[in-house]
Design a protein around this motif. Sequence first.
Motif, PDB file in Angstrom:
ATOM      1  N   CYS A  46       2.427  -0.952  -1.425  1.00 18.42           N
ATOM      2  CA  CYS A  46       1.743  -2.126  -1.992  1.00 18.42           C
ATOM      3  C   CYS A  46       2.656  -3.352  -2.012  1.00 18.42           C
ATOM      4  O   CYS A  46       3.782  -3.313  -2.525  1.00 18.42           O
ATOM      5  CB  CYS A  46       1.284  -1.792  -3.405  1.00 18.42           C
ATOM      6  SG  CYS A  46       0.483  -3.169  -4.261  1.00 18.42           S
ATOM      7  N   CYS A 105       0.015   4.664  -0.816  1.00 18.77           N
ATOM      8  CA  CYS A 105      -0.593   3.323  -0.925  1.00 18.77           C
ATOM      9  C   CYS A 105       0.119   2.478  -1.968  1.00 18.77           C
ATOM     10  O   CYS A 105       0.359   1.285  -1.761  1.00 18.77           O
ATOM     11  CB  CYS A 105      -2.083   3.439  -1.249  1.00 18.77           C
ATOM     12  SG  CYS A 105      -2.433   4.372  -2.767  1.00 18.77           S
ATOM     13  N   GLU A 106       0.471   3.076  -3.089  1.00 17.68           N
ATOM     14  CA  GLU A 106       1.149   2.330  -4.143  1.00 17.68           C
ATOM     15  C   GLU A 106       2.602   2.034  -3.777  1.00 17.68           C
ATOM     16  O   GLU A 106       3.154   1.005  -4.176  1.00 17.68           O
ATOM     17  CB  GLU A 106       1.058   3.097  -5.465  1.00 17.68           C
ATOM     18  CG  GLU A 106      -0.388   3.195  -5.970  1.00 17.68           C
ATOM     19  CD  GLU A 106      -0.515   3.927  -7.291  1.00 17.68           C
ATOM     20  OE1 GLU A 106       0.532   4.228  -7.925  1.00 17.68           O
ATOM     21  OE2 GLU A 106      -1.657   4.218  -7.702  1.00 17.68           O
ATOM     22  N   CYS A 151      -3.022   5.189   3.875  1.00 22.16           N
ATOM     23  CA  CYS A 151      -3.886   6.141   3.163  1.00 22.16           C
ATOM     24  C   CYS A 151      -4.194   7.343   4.059  1.00 22.16           C
ATOM     25  O   CYS A 151      -4.788   7.186   5.138  1.00 22.16           O
ATOM     26  CB  CYS A 151      -5.186   5.482   2.734  1.00 22.16           C
ATOM     27  SG  CYS A 151      -6.329   6.658   1.924  1.00 22.16           S
ATOM     28  N   CYS A 171      -1.384  -0.841   2.300  1.00 24.21           N
ATOM     29  CA  CYS A 171      -1.977   0.257   1.527  1.00 24.21           C
ATOM     30  C   CYS A 171      -3.052   0.980   2.331  1.00 24.21           C
ATOM     31  O   CYS A 171      -3.167   2.218   2.285  1.00 24.21           O
ATOM     32  CB  CYS A 171      -2.561  -0.270   0.217  1.00 24.21           C
ATOM     33  SG  CYS A 171      -3.789  -1.597   0.420  1.00 24.21           S
ATOM     34  N   SER A 172      -3.856   0.223   3.094  1.00 23.95           N
ATOM     35  CA  SER A 172      -4.915   0.825   3.903  1.00 23.95           C
ATOM     36  C   SER A 172      -4.338   1.592   5.083  1.00 23.95           C
ATOM     37  O   SER A 172      -4.865   2.643   5.481  1.00 23.95           O
ATOM     38  CB  SER A 172      -5.872  -0.261   4.409  1.00 23.95           C
ATOM     39  OG  SER A 172      -6.515  -0.927   3.339  1.00 23.95           O
ATOM     40  N   VAL A 210      -8.309   0.681   1.492  1.00 28.27           N
ATOM     41  CA  VAL A 210      -7.953   0.422   0.094  1.00 28.27           C
ATOM     42  C   VAL A 210      -8.165  -1.042  -0.260  1.00 28.27           C
ATOM     43  O   VAL A 210      -8.724  -1.373  -1.317  1.00 28.27           O
ATOM     44  CB  VAL A 210      -6.486   0.834  -0.176  1.00 28.27           C
ATOM     45  CG1 VAL A 210      -6.118   0.539  -1.624  1.00 28.27           C
ATOM     46  CG2 VAL A 210      -6.274   2.304   0.131  1.00 28.27           C
TER      47      VAL A 210
END
Length: 322
Positions: A152, A148-149, A105, A101-102, A111
């Motif tokens: 995940c 990011c989602e 971004c 996720c990080s 994140v």
Amino acid sequence: MQIEINNIQVKIEDGETIIEACRRIGLDIPSLCWSKNAVHKSSCMVCAVRNLTNGQIIPSCTTLPTEGMHIDTESDEVKGVRKMSLDLLLSDHRADCEAPCSLVCPEGLDVEAMLNSYDKDNLEDALGLIKHAFQLPVLACDTCKAPCEKACRRRNVDTAVSIRQIIKEITEMFDASEVKEVENAVIEKKMFQSKLGRFTDGEKQRLKETVSSKSSCLHCACDGRSGCSLRQYAGDYQIKRPRYNMGSAMPVMTKENIKGQLWFEQAKCIRCGLCVYNSNNGFTFKDRGFGMEVILPEENKSNVPEGIESLCPTGALYLNVD
């Protein structure tokens, strides 16, 4: 005694191994199963060199020089052996260096660190991280397609973390002008990124039942990534991604507290043995061959010496100071 290393005459000191002689004259020979002044046994072959006298590839960390030996540390063949050794070790190393996720971004928000603060109710720190990445009160998430989602890890278990909703929730709690900006830790996007691999059905069920953080985040970024030699050498040898399929049968994302702030994650262990050989009745090997594991019996935890984490070449053994 004198030997030749890369066509340079080198005088060998008493008891000195080849890797020690090489490093003394400024040659950076990599190694994962060796640490100066620590008890070790050759296992990783990342320190491989060639003895031109007989043509053999040898581990430099345990080989003592002999008079007139000619050593090659720089040829493509030697570097190829090291790279293959790293590839094999990575096939048994289950970890995300940085949280996916990080990494994705577009605003550079860490994140995972933000969610970690959120889950610990350090909401001002969480907002400080958001404030560092975004031009508040404008939220970049409002027009973002949420990579990011999509990235995940929790999405592979059940449902992705509602990252954008959590960011909105946090920003609505405070007046951002009154909260100190928290600078993001550097996310090394260009460094080698190890991967967890796919979760088994059993792992999905275990994570669903045991991970109960407020955000539901799995917190998959490696806590021991700072100073990880395996990651460093993978990058040095230009490994973009693991060459071989994941071969580890170790249960992913299982963190065992040893004592105090010292933690052990078996899925990240490459079985170099440094923690075994340098703890008296502490860590030990279980089984042999491909099924061999490094374990720590409960009754042995008190025998683990301070500072043992400094010998670990991966994020398997680390201090969590949060």
